[in-house]
Scaffold this motif. Structure first.
Motif, short mmCIF file in Angstrom:
data_model
loop_
_atom_site.label_atom_id
_atom_site.label_comp_id
_atom_site.label_asym_id
_atom_site.label_seq_id
_atom_site.Cartn_x
_atom_site.Cartn_y
_atom_site.Cartn_z
N THR A 14 0.86 -1.18 0.00
CA THR A 14 0.00 0.00 0.00
C THR A 14 0.90 1.22 0.00
O THR A 14 1.66 1.44 0.94
CB THR A 14 -0.92 0.02 1.23
OG1 THR A 14 -1.76 -1.13 1.22
CG2 THR A 14 -1.79 1.28 1.24
N SER A 113 -0.43 -0.13 -10.56
CA SER A 113 -1.64 -0.65 -9.91
C SER A 113 -2.45 -1.54 -10.84
O SER A 113 -3.35 -2.25 -10.40
CB SER A 113 -2.52 0.51 -9.43
OG SER A 113 -2.97 1.29 -10.52
N ASN A 149 -2.99 -8.17 1.05
CA ASN A 149 -3.73 -8.47 -0.17
C ASN A 149 -3.32 -9.81 -0.79
O ASN A 149 -4.05 -10.39 -1.58
CB ASN A 149 -3.54 -7.35 -1.20
CG ASN A 149 -4.36 -6.12 -0.85
OD1 ASN A 149 -5.01 -6.09 0.19
ND2 ASN A 149 -4.31 -5.12 -1.70
N TYR A 218 -9.35 -5.87 -8.58
CA TYR A 218 -9.59 -4.44 -8.34
C TYR A 218 -9.70 -4.16 -6.84
O TYR A 218 -9.19 -3.15 -6.35
CB TYR A 218 -10.88 -4.01 -9.04
CG TYR A 218 -11.28 -2.58 -8.75
CD1 TYR A 218 -10.64 -1.52 -9.37
CD2 TYR A 218 -12.31 -2.30 -7.86
CE1 TYR A 218 -11.00 -0.21 -9.11
CE2 TYR A 218 -12.68 -0.99 -7.59
CZ TYR A 218 -12.02 0.05 -8.22
OH TYR A 218 -12.39 1.34 -7.94
N SER A 219 -10.34 -5.05 -6.11
CA SER A 219 -10.54 -4.85 -4.68
C SER A 219 -9.26 -5.09 -3.89
O SER A 219 -9.05 -4.46 -2.85
CB SER A 219 -11.64 -5.78 -4.16
OG SER A 219 -12.85 -5.55 -4.83
N PRO A 221 -5.66 -5.04 -5.07
CA PRO A 221 -4.58 -4.89 -6.07
C PRO A 221 -3.21 -5.23 -5.48
O PRO A 221 -3.01 -5.15 -4.27
CB PRO A 221 -4.67 -3.41 -6.45
CG PRO A 221 -5.23 -2.75 -5.23
CD PRO A 221 -6.21 -3.74 -4.66
N ARG A 224 -1.53 -0.80 -4.20
CA ARG A 224 -2.67 0.11 -3.95
C ARG A 224 -2.14 1.47 -3.55
O ARG A 224 -1.36 1.60 -2.61
CB ARG A 224 -3.58 -0.44 -2.85
CG ARG A 224 -4.80 0.43 -2.60
CD ARG A 224 -5.82 -0.31 -1.74
NE ARG A 224 -5.34 -0.51 -0.39
CZ ARG A 224 -5.52 0.38 0.60
NH1 ARG A 224 -6.15 1.52 0.36
NH2 ARG A 224 -5.08 0.14 1.81
N GLU A 231 -9.94 7.17 0.07
CA GLU A 231 -9.97 5.75 0.39
C GLU A 231 -11.38 5.22 0.65
O GLU A 231 -11.74 4.15 0.20
CB GLU A 231 -9.10 5.49 1.63
CG GLU A 231 -7.62 5.50 1.33
CD GLU A 231 -7.25 4.43 0.32
OE1 GLU A 231 -7.19 3.26 0.69
OE2 GLU A 231 -7.03 4.77 -0.85
N HIS A 234 -13.29 4.58 -2.43
CA HIS A 234 -12.76 3.42 -3.15
C HIS A 234 -13.41 2.14 -2.66
O HIS A 234 -13.92 1.34 -3.45
CB HIS A 234 -11.24 3.35 -2.95
CG HIS A 234 -10.61 2.15 -3.59
ND1 HIS A 234 -10.30 2.09 -4.92
CD2 HIS A 234 -10.24 0.95 -3.05
CE1 HIS A 234 -9.77 0.92 -5.20
NE2 HIS A 234 -9.70 0.21 -4.08
N TRP A 235 -13.43 1.94 -1.35
CA TRP A 235 -13.99 0.71 -0.81
C TRP A 235 -15.51 0.69 -0.93
O TRP A 235 -16.11 -0.37 -1.13
CB TRP A 235 -13.58 0.56 0.66
CG TRP A 235 -12.13 0.26 0.79
CD1 TRP A 235 -11.14 1.09 1.23
CD2 TRP A 235 -11.47 -0.96 0.42
NE1 TRP A 235 -9.92 0.46 1.18
CE2 TRP A 235 -10.09 -0.79 0.69
CE3 TRP A 235 -11.91 -2.17 -0.10
CZ2 TRP A 235 -9.16 -1.78 0.45
CZ3 TRP A 235 -10.97 -3.17 -0.34
CH2 TRP A 235 -9.62 -2.97 -0.07
#
Length: 271
Positions: A14, A113, A149, A218-219, A221, A224, A231, A234-235
């Motif tokens: 991240t 990304s 992730n 996408y959720s 990556p 990120r 943020e 995004h979520w």
């Protein structure tokens, strides 16, 4: 003289503005130290210029990109962008650039990304100590950015998605058969309608699975880019898109099987 090279893929990080500033500071300090050391050598001015290091940045966002030499300008683009695709730090000499990085000093941090295969750290120089110092420094910075992730980005997760998807398809096919079979007066109506519904799902599953994998990527990556104030959206968007896709598929499948049952019922009754 031999050319030393070290490289490593960047996995599951991240990236914050603070971390980008740390990378920038490390590479700038290396450029300052190297360029000052050149002034104390007996090289000609032309030779010094060939070995001097300069730092450049590439920021790609919103389907356009910029190559810049000013960190503050690069950061402004980064902060204002809607969707950050790629950030690249390149520290190299004129000799390295002119020889396509075969000779001279060259360092690069590439953060992408969209493409996990395009994320790496690379250090190359004729001085092995310089390579180790810069490479290890960059790796230490990136270790601070590690996230989890990777839990979602592996073959086991893909297998889980496959199993869950097929199980849901099986259940929905059963439900469809239970609804349709009573309306069709033929032998083994339940079995026939179940097989038919499952065949429809099986043909649609390839497309659904591909979209599920895209949503997963996408959720979660590989890289990120985390920016303050953006943020939560995004979520939220991720959650809404995922929920709507699932709900839409179930709605369409249910309506289609209901319509198909009524059509088949009328056809059989008419026959």
């Amino acid at each position: 003289m031999a050319q030393y090279l070290r490289d490593s893929k960047i996995l599951n990080v991240t990236i914050t503005e603070s971390l980008l500033e740390q990378i920038d500071h490390l590479l700038k300090q290396r450029a300052i130290d190297t360029n000052l050391a050149l002034d104390g050598t007996g090289m000609s001015e032309a030779e010094k210029q060939e070995h001097r290091l300069s730092l450049s940045y590439i920021v790609r966002f919103d389907d356009r990109g910029y190559r810049l030499n000013d960190a503050n300008e690069a950061l402004r683009h980064y902060q204002r962008a809607s969707d950050i695709e790629r950030v690249i730090f390149t520290l190299d000499s004129a000799r390295s650039e002119n020889t396509n990085h075969k000779h001279g000093t060259y360092f690069e941090v590439r953060l992408d990304s969209k493409n996990a295969d395009n994320c790496y750290v690379q250090a190359s120089s004729e001085d092995s100590d310089v390579v180790d110092a810069v490479f290890n420094g960059l790796i230490d910075i990136l270790k601070k950015a590690a996230n989890r992730n990777g839990i979602a980005r592996n073959t086991w997760t893909q297998l889980l998605v496959q199993i869950v998807g097929v199980a849901l398809g099986f259940i929905m096919s059963l439900v469809a058969a239970i609804k349709i079979a009573p309306q069709i007066e033929i032998e083994n109506a339940f079995v026939i309608t179940f097989i038919f519904a499952f065949l429809i799902f099986s043909n649609a599953w390839g497309f659904i699975h591909a979209q599920a994998q895209r949503l997963l990527a996408y959720s979660f990556p590989n890289v990120r880019f985390a920016r303050s104030g953006k943020e939560s959206w995004h979520w939220l968007v991720q959650t809404l898109i995922g929920g709507l896709l699932v709900a839409l598929f179930i709605f369409i499948f249910t309506k289609f099987t209901g319509w198909l049952g009524s059509v088949l019922s009328s056809y059989v009754a008419g026959g």
